[in-house]
Design a protein around this motif. Sequence first.
Motif, short mmCIF file in Angstrom:
data_model
loop_
_atom_site.label_atom_id
_atom_site.label_comp_id
_atom_site.label_asym_id
_atom_site.label_seq_id
_atom_site.Cartn_x
_atom_site.Cartn_y
_atom_site.Cartn_z
N ALA A 62 0.83 -1.21 0.00
CA ALA A 62 0.00 0.00 0.00
C ALA A 62 0.86 1.25 0.00
CB ALA A 62 -0.92 0.00 1.22
N ALA A 100 -4.14 0.36 -2.06
CA ALA A 100 -3.52 -0.93 -1.74
C ALA A 100 -3.78 -1.96 -2.83
CB ALA A 100 -4.06 -1.45 -0.41
N ASP A 104 -4.12 -6.00 -3.22
CA ASP A 104 -4.33 -7.19 -2.38
C ASP A 104 -3.65 -8.42 -2.98
OD1 ASP A 104 -6.04 -8.30 -4.36
OD2 ASP A 104 -7.86 -7.72 -3.30
N ILE A 137 -1.01 -6.96 4.59
CA ILE A 137 -2.18 -7.28 3.77
C ILE A 137 -2.19 -8.77 3.51
CG2 ILE A 137 -3.25 -7.00 1.49
CD1 ILE A 137 -2.01 -4.17 1.43
N ILE A 195 -6.58 -5.80 5.53
CA ILE A 195 -5.37 -5.08 5.94
C ILE A 195 -5.39 -5.03 7.46
CG2 ILE A 195 -6.41 -2.77 5.75
CD1 ILE A 195 -3.50 -1.96 4.68
N GLN A 244 -8.15 -5.63 12.02
CA GLN A 244 -8.15 -5.92 10.59
C GLN A 244 -9.43 -5.37 9.96
OE1 GLN A 244 -7.50 -10.02 9.61
NE2 GLN A 244 -5.74 -10.18 10.96
N MET A 252 -10.84 -4.54 2.94
CA MET A 252 -10.56 -3.40 2.07
C MET A 252 -11.67 -3.14 1.06
SD MET A 252 -6.44 -3.70 1.43
CE MET A 252 -6.46 -5.37 0.77
#
Length: 108
Positions: A19, A32, A34, A58, A63, A71, A74
């Motif tokens: 990210a 970001a 993934d 991640i 994240i 956590q 996203m």
Amino acid sequence: MSEPVRVCSVDELPSEVGAVVAEIEGRRVAIARDSAGDLHAFDDTCSHANVSLAEGEIEGQHIECWLHGSQFDMTTGEPVQLPATVPIAVHQLEVDDEGGVHVTLAGS
């Protein structure tokens, strides 16, 4: 929602999981990538501890905040691991034909 803002090019983002942070209209936004290679844009500040999420790990679409282990998903902004209980804002992200990354901020 606001108007789309060009933040960077895809080439300026991590080529693998990771990210970066951009400031858009005075707001810190994490961009970001993934584990599947998909891009996400969301508020960079953890809703529990007020620290940067972009510095966290991640895994999949989640994240993790580096400070206390909260956590967030996203894709939705929902917390999926305590201690955070308040979601973070998720913003619309689009990549244009030239590889420009554009973010449209969600409402406050």
